[in-house]
Design a protein around this motif. Structure first.
Motif, mmCIF file in Angstrom:
data_model
loop_
_atom_site.group_PDB
_atom_site.id
_atom_site.type_symbol
_atom_site.label_atom_id
_atom_site.label_comp_id
_atom_site.label_asym_id
_atom_site.label_seq_id
_atom_site.Cartn_x
_atom_site.Cartn_y
_atom_site.Cartn_z
ATOM 1 N N PHE A 32 0.852 -1.193 0.000
ATOM 2 C CA PHE A 32 0.000 0.000 0.000
ATOM 3 C C PHE A 32 0.883 1.236 0.000
ATOM 4 C CE2 PHE A 32 -2.270 3.365 2.374
ATOM 5 C CZ PHE A 32 -3.354 3.520 1.523
ATOM 6 N N ASN A 33 0.565 2.149 -0.900
ATOM 7 C CA ASN A 33 1.240 3.443 -0.873
ATOM 8 C C ASN A 33 2.757 3.310 -0.989
ATOM 9 O OD1 ASN A 33 0.680 6.106 -0.929
ATOM 10 N ND2 ASN A 33 0.661 6.407 1.299
ATOM 11 N N ASN A 34 3.209 2.473 -1.913
ATOM 12 C CA ASN A 34 4.633 2.244 -2.158
ATOM 13 C C ASN A 34 5.343 1.474 -1.047
ATOM 14 O OD1 ASN A 34 4.716 3.508 -4.676
ATOM 15 N ND2 ASN A 34 4.819 5.526 -3.698
ATOM 16 N N VAL A 35 4.611 0.899 -0.117
ATOM 17 C CA VAL A 35 5.223 0.065 0.932
ATOM 18 C C VAL A 35 4.802 -1.377 0.677
ATOM 19 C CG1 VAL A 35 5.312 -0.438 3.415
ATOM 20 C CG2 VAL A 35 5.116 1.938 2.604
ATOM 21 N N LYS A 36 5.792 -2.277 0.541
ATOM 22 C CA LYS A 36 5.456 -3.689 0.354
ATOM 23 C C LYS A 36 5.084 -4.310 1.692
ATOM 24 C CE LYS A 36 7.998 -4.732 -3.813
ATOM 25 N NZ LYS A 36 9.009 -5.543 -4.471
ATOM 26 N N MET A 37 4.083 -5.173 1.665
ATOM 27 C CA MET A 37 3.654 -5.807 2.915
ATOM 28 C C MET A 37 4.707 -6.823 3.376
ATOM 29 S SD MET A 37 0.295 -8.101 3.658
ATOM 30 C CE MET A 37 1.114 -9.634 3.253
ATOM 31 N N PRO A 38 5.220 -6.705 4.625
ATOM 32 C CA PRO A 38 6.168 -7.703 5.130
ATOM 33 C C PRO A 38 5.521 -9.095 5.120
ATOM 34 C CG PRO A 38 6.105 -5.789 6.568
ATOM 35 C CD PRO A 38 4.977 -5.647 5.599
ATOM 36 N N ILE A 39 6.294 -10.106 4.829
ATOM 37 C CA ILE A 39 5.781 -11.460 4.649
ATOM 38 C C ILE A 39 5.103 -11.990 5.906
ATOM 39 C CG2 ILE A 39 7.928 -12.652 5.308
ATOM 40 C CD1 ILE A 39 5.734 -13.541 2.290
ATOM 41 N N LYS A 40 5.511 -11.477 7.080
ATOM 42 C CA LYS A 40 4.944 -11.994 8.325
ATOM 43 C C LYS A 40 3.445 -11.671 8.477
ATOM 44 C CE LYS A 40 6.278 -8.056 11.205
ATOM 45 N NZ LYS A 40 6.988 -7.602 12.391
ATOM 46 N N PHE A 41 2.959 -10.771 7.633
ATOM 47 C CA PHE A 41 1.532 -10.423 7.729
ATOM 48 C C PHE A 41 0.678 -11.219 6.733
ATOM 49 C CE2 PHE A 41 3.586 -6.535 9.359
ATOM 50 C CZ PHE A 41 2.963 -6.454 10.596
ATOM 51 N N THR A 42 1.247 -12.271 6.166
ATOM 52 C CA THR A 42 0.528 -13.044 5.151
ATOM 53 C C THR A 42 -0.849 -13.495 5.628
ATOM 54 O OG1 THR A 42 2.575 -13.806 4.165
ATOM 55 C CG2 THR A 42 0.621 -15.137 3.734
ATOM 56 N N GLU A 43 -0.930 -13.909 6.872
ATOM 57 C CA GLU A 43 -2.212 -14.407 7.394
ATOM 58 C C GLU A 43 -3.119 -13.286 7.896
ATOM 59 O OE1 GLU A 43 -3.201 -17.548 7.102
ATOM 60 O OE2 GLU A 43 -1.319 -17.832 6.025
ATOM 61 N N SER A 44 -2.587 -12.069 7.936
ATOM 62 C CA SER A 44 -3.408 -10.956 8.437
ATOM 63 C C SER A 44 -3.218 -9.743 7.528
ATOM 64 C CB SER A 44 -3.018 -10.618 9.880
ATOM 65 O OG SER A 44 -1.621 -10.329 9.949
ATOM 66 N N ASP A 56 -1.977 6.889 6.880
ATOM 67 C CA ASP A 56 -1.938 7.850 5.781
ATOM 68 C C ASP A 56 -2.704 9.121 6.188
ATOM 69 O OD1 ASP A 56 -2.594 9.280 3.364
ATOM 70 O OD2 ASP A 56 -2.012 7.458 2.267
ATOM 71 N N PRO A 57 -2.091 10.299 6.025
ATOM 72 C CA PRO A 57 -2.790 11.539 6.413
ATOM 73 C C PRO A 57 -4.124 11.722 5.685
ATOM 74 C CG PRO A 57 -0.566 11.998 5.566
ATOM 75 C CD PRO A 57 -0.751 10.519 5.504
ATOM 76 N N ARG A 58 -4.242 11.112 4.522
ATOM 77 C CA ARG A 58 -5.511 11.266 3.782
ATOM 78 C C ARG A 58 -6.667 10.544 4.463
ATOM 79 N NH1 ARG A 58 -3.212 9.215 -1.868
ATOM 80 N NH2 ARG A 58 -2.243 7.804 -0.373
ATOM 81 N N PHE A 59 -6.323 9.603 5.357
ATOM 82 C CA PHE A 59 -7.377 8.869 6.065
ATOM 83 C C PHE A 59 -8.236 9.823 6.904
ATOM 84 C CE2 PHE A 59 -8.680 6.882 10.108
ATOM 85 C CZ PHE A 59 -9.597 5.971 9.618
ATOM 86 N N VAL A 60 -7.564 10.718 7.610
ATOM 87 C CA VAL A 60 -8.300 11.664 8.466
ATOM 88 C C VAL A 60 -9.171 12.567 7.598
ATOM 89 C CG1 VAL A 60 -8.042 13.610 10.051
ATOM 90 C CG2 VAL A 60 -6.596 11.593 10.302
ATOM 91 N N LYS A 61 -8.590 13.061 6.530
ATOM 92 C CA LYS A 61 -9.357 13.957 5.642
ATOM 93 C C LYS A 61 -10.587 13.230 5.078
ATOM 94 C CE LYS A 61 -5.814 17.158 3.946
ATOM 95 N NZ LYS A 61 -6.444 18.283 4.631
ATOM 96 N N SER A 103 -10.055 22.182 11.161
ATOM 97 C CA SER A 103 -10.228 22.171 12.617
ATOM 98 C C SER A 103 -10.824 20.837 13.080
ATOM 99 C CB SER A 103 -11.128 23.353 12.993
ATOM 100 O OG SER A 103 -11.577 23.208 14.294
ATOM 101 N N LEU A 104 -11.802 20.348 12.324
ATOM 102 C CA LEU A 104 -12.410 19.060 12.675
ATOM 103 C C LEU A 104 -11.388 17.923 12.567
ATOM 104 C CD1 LEU A 104 -15.839 19.376 10.813
ATOM 105 C CD2 LEU A 104 -15.528 19.244 13.296
ATOM 106 N N GLU A 105 -10.543 18.000 11.546
ATOM 107 C CA GLU A 105 -9.519 16.963 11.358
ATOM 108 C C GLU A 105 -8.544 16.945 12.540
ATOM 109 O OE1 GLU A 105 -9.765 17.625 6.543
ATOM 110 O OE2 GLU A 105 -7.851 17.968 7.553
ATOM 111 N N GLN A 106 -8.138 18.154 12.945
ATOM 112 C CA GLN A 106 -7.194 18.228 14.079
ATOM 113 C C GLN A 106 -7.831 17.700 15.358
ATOM 114 O OE1 GLN A 106 -6.125 22.354 13.904
ATOM 115 N NE2 GLN A 106 -4.997 22.071 11.975
ATOM 116 N N GLN A 107 -9.089 18.062 15.565
ATOM 117 C CA GLN A 107 -9.789 17.560 16.765
ATOM 118 C C GLN A 107 -9.907 16.039 16.719
ATOM 119 O OE1 GLN A 107 -13.191 20.359 16.229
ATOM 120 N NE2 GLN A 107 -13.208 20.401 18.463
ATOM 121 N N PHE A 108 -10.173 15.513 15.531
ATOM 122 C CA PHE A 108 -10.332 14.063 15.362
ATOM 123 C C PHE A 108 -9.049 13.326 15.766
ATOM 124 C CE2 PHE A 108 -10.675 10.392 12.161
ATOM 125 C CZ PHE A 108 -11.519 9.659 12.979
#
Lengths: 363, 428
Positions: A32-44, A56-61, A103-108
């Motif tokens: 995700f987002n140019n980061v490869k998932m480490p193999i240890k998370f294969t089951e999750s 990701d900062p866009r999540f809050v927005k 302001s709402l994002e910062q409060q969140f």
């Protein structure tokens, strides 16, 4: 195909978890987002994705935008509109709204990503609570204040909460008229979606939707009045201040002040439960509703005088013959069939009037 | 309420000031008796599996064939070429029926570059003529210019129905409940003797009318007292929607006894709404074209459903005697790749096609072109022949033609939503 799609490689097309032995070799590896998932998370892998998305900062927005849109029924002004629009008011409104969203994002973030607190902050914001503008302030972009046309599902829940029953075609139907997905239901006609071919809600009222409102008003006012009067007074949601026979005048035509007061108190109660308006007993709108009640009673008495045998009965679909909870046939003394003073129908009219109100179908 | 009374009331109440600008009548050459249907194949269709067939010749870049069916099996009727079914998929004969039935009316526009492979941008571009946000779809625009005060002037079942508040889209699919809505005060719509709220010829004794009048007066008071423009606008919209013309009972009489499901039902309601002077434009939708996996087995049946739906639409148009007054446009988000991925699917591709038939469309014609690998080719703006020095068609060219055909291009409303390209006459 993108790396996020690869994260879902163990889910089939029906959303079921099915461990796949093979995967497409031409697809990007999980990430995700140019980061490869480490193999240890294969089951999750999906849990890993969720954690990455939240980072990701866009999540809050995005979260604030979704909540704001959901609560107000309007999307925030899109910055892309400014590129093709020279409207200075729009630009100013955008900047102002962006400040509020920031302001709402910062409060969140400060409040630990708490969705309930975010909802509360949106509701407490000036954009939501505004009920007027200062002198000299304009709002040509229509972004201040809240008034969203209720979706069919919202209106359905409101009816259930206020009237105490769900709007159905027949009492034994399992599905609601507004929220159900039956072919003869009103969900799509009222701007709803079927999450298949139709997946965008209509947010601006149209002639077809007002036709649904008209049906709702007549059908539900007919049913609600007798159902509520059947209950003991303490249990009534709509008519706790009056009895079915409470009349502003006695048999000799003289006014009965205690009855008039009770009727007005009940109208005050109805304005509160149906619109959220806390009116004073001498409020002009309360008086308008009271005048309508009297006007309907007066017209009803003339109808009774013209043809008593026809008008002494409630319309057959508004009568109450069966116990609302047990379904047992009511005795002659308990059933509500006659309306020889036109009181039930006057209250039906008042209920129809309040239910067709802007404040009932918008919030 | 008659239109004159209605407009007078708006003027007296000051409500007209809060209407969307286009509600104020403008002179234009548009024809309110010309109806429009936009059929959206949701998800991005594959023109090489329909009206721009290529066949199974192997590509030079080693990515296999564009299609699985054999090139020599490609079919044609008149000037229209269309795709056969691949051997792996059972052919129900719907393609043959559609193209032979409508060849003389059908215009195919191939090689349209949507300049995107995003579903939302592609759909917006297809139906508004621009990928810019804020552009109303053609169906909304034509409704706003020609007949904005009809009660359900723009029927939408999805697709691209952004209106920029010019008109309100109306949903009318998926319900057999029109009769109840046409007679809201009757418990049984077929029984005029029974009412929920008593009605009477003497208006002072008409309980139902007394309530409706009181509600309208209350809404007027609310509009006058409301201080926030946004809420005042919403109130005005409610008033207008409630008091506009309502021919629902006419519409009910024009519907088939049993409304069909899916796109066929959408078509039945749309055409009945045209015939009862309730609407002038409609979006119909048939979905499932986003076939990233198992393309042939999934996509061909979807195309068959789409063409079957359009065939049903044309039959309804004929049944109501509207054949010379309805224009039908069939399009999609974009096209699909001219090769198969490892899952036998096809991904997004910016080049696509569009089909038109009906009023104002000269049939048995193919305009625009693509090369063997389904890349858009430039055409000469005058001769419409392939010309390396010409221009590649975009949705903007299509919409300039639609606007001219509708007679709305000179309207002030339309001018607000300008299109960039020079005009190329595609309709003949």
């Amino acid at each position: 195909m993108d790396p996020v799609a690869s994260i879902f490689q163990h889910w089939d097309e029906r959303g079921r978890h099915r461990v796949s032995e093979q995967w497409y070799s031409d697809m990007e590896t999980r990430g995700f987002n140019n980061v490869k998932m480490p193999i240890k998370f294969t089951e999750s892998s999906v849990q890993w994705l969720a954690q990455e998305i939240v980072k990701d900062p866009r999540f809050v927005k995005a979260t604030v935008k979704v909540m704001y849109t959901g609560l107000t029924g309007r999307k925030p002004i899109n910055s892309q509109l400014l590129n093709s629009n020279e409207n200075a008011d729009l630009r100013e409104a955008y900047v102002s709204q962006r400040n509020m969203l920031n302001s709402l994002e910062q409060q969140f973030i400060a409040e630990g990503y708490n969705l309930k607190k975010l909802a509360k902050n949106i509701i407490l914001s000036a954009y939501w609570r505004a009920d007027s503008l200062e002198n000299g302030v304009s709002d040509t972009t229509n972004t201040i204040g809240s008034s969203r046309l209720l979706t069919p599902e919202m209106l359905d829940r409101k009816i259930q909460a206020i009237l105490g029953f769900t709007w159905k075609r027949r009492s034994y139907d399992s599905q609601s008229r507004l929220a159900g997905n039956r072919n003869n239901g009103y969900r799509q006609l009222y701007g709803g979606i079927d999450s298949d071919l139709v997946n965008k809600r209509i947010t601006q009222v149209n002639g077809m939707m007002t036709a649904v409102q008209k049906r709702m008003v007549t059908e539900l006012s007919c049913k609600a009045v007798t159902l509520d009067f059947f209950k003991v007074r303490q249990a009534r949601q709509l008519f706790p201040q009056v009895s079915i026979n409470t009349s502003p005048v006695d048999d000799d035509g003289f006014q009965v002040p205690s009855a008039i007061n009770a009727i007005k108190q009940n109208i005050k109660h109805l304005h509160w439960v149906m619109h959220g308006d806390s009116l004073e007993i001498d409020d002009v709108e309360l008086q308008h509703t009271y005048d309508l009640f009297n006007q309907l009673k007066s017209a009803g008495h003339q109808l009774l005088n013209s043809n008593f045998n026809k008008y002494r009965y409630l319309p057959s679909s508004c009568r109450l013959y069966y116990h609302p909870e047990t379904g047992e046939r009511l005795s002659n003394t308990d059933e509500i069939v006659l309306d020889e003073d036109y009181s039930v129908r006057a209250w039906m009219g008042v209920l129809a009037y309040l239910m067709s109100d802007f404040k009932f179908v918008y919030e | 309420m008659k239109r004159r009374q209605f407009m007078q009331l708006l003027g007296v109440s000051g409500m007209a000031a809060y209407l969307p600008a286009p509600f104020i009548k403008q002179a234009n050459a548009a024809d309110p008796n010309h109806f429009w249907v936009m059929v959206h194949a949701g998800g991005g269709w594959d023109p090489t599996s329909l009206c721009d067939p290529k066949g199974n010749a192997l590509r030079n870049d080693g990515r296999g064939p564009v299609n699985q069916y054999q090139t020599e099996q490609i079919k044609s009727v008149g000037n229209i070429r269309y795709s056969p079914y691949p051997d792996s998929v059972t052919d129900p004969g719907i393609f043959d029926n559609f193209f032979t039935s409508y060849q003389s009316q059908l215009l195919v526009v191939n090689g349209i570059d949507h300049q995107t492979n995003s579903h939302s941008a592609g759909t917006r571009n297809a139906w508004s003529g621009s990928s810019d946000m804020g552009m109303p779809g053609f169906a909304a625009l034509v409704a706003a210019v020609t007949a904005r005060d009809l009660p359900m002037t723009f029927l939408s079942n999805g697709g691209y129905d952004f209106t920029d508040s010019l008109v309100s889209p109306t949903r009318a699919s998926g319900s057999g409940a029109f009769q109840e809505l046409a007679f809201p005060n009757r418990p049984n719509p077929n029984d005029s003797n029974q009412q929920f709220l008593d009605q009477n010829e003497n208006s002072s004794l008409d309980i139902h009318k007394l309530i409706v009048d009181a509600s309208n007066k209350r809404l007027n008071r609310q509009i006058e007292q409301e201080l926030l423009p946004q809420r005042r606008t919403a109130m005005s919209q409610l008033f207008i929607a409630r008091n506009g013309k309502n021919n629902l009972n006419t519409l009910v009489n024009k519907l088939p006894g049993q409304i069909s499901g899916g796109m066929k039902g959408q078509a039945e309601i749309a055409v009945a709404a045209f015939a009862s002077n309730m609407a002038v434009s409609a979006n119909l939708v048939s979905g499932g074209f986003d076939t990233h996996g198992n393309h042939d087995n999934s996509h061909f049946p979807r195309l068959a459903t789409l063409l079957d739906g359009v065939d049903h639409l044309m039959q309804e148009i004929n049944r109501h005697g509207l054949a010379d007054r309805v224009t039908v446009v069939i399009g999609s988000d974009f096209g699909r790749t001219p090769y198969y991925n490892n899952g036998n699917g096809k991904d997004h591709w910016n080049v696509t096609s569009l089909m038109m038939l009906g009023a104002g469309v000269q049939g048995d014609r193919v305009v625009g072109a693509t090369d063997a690998n389904f890349n858009a080719l430039a055409i000469n703006p005058e001769s419409l022949e392939v010309d390396p020095n010409g221009v590649v068609l975009t949705p903007s060219h299509v919409h300039q033609n639609l606007r001219r055909l509708a007679g709305i291009e000179e309207s002030n409303i339309t001018k607000k939503y300008g299109l960039s390209n020079t005009f190329i006459n595609l309709l003949g």
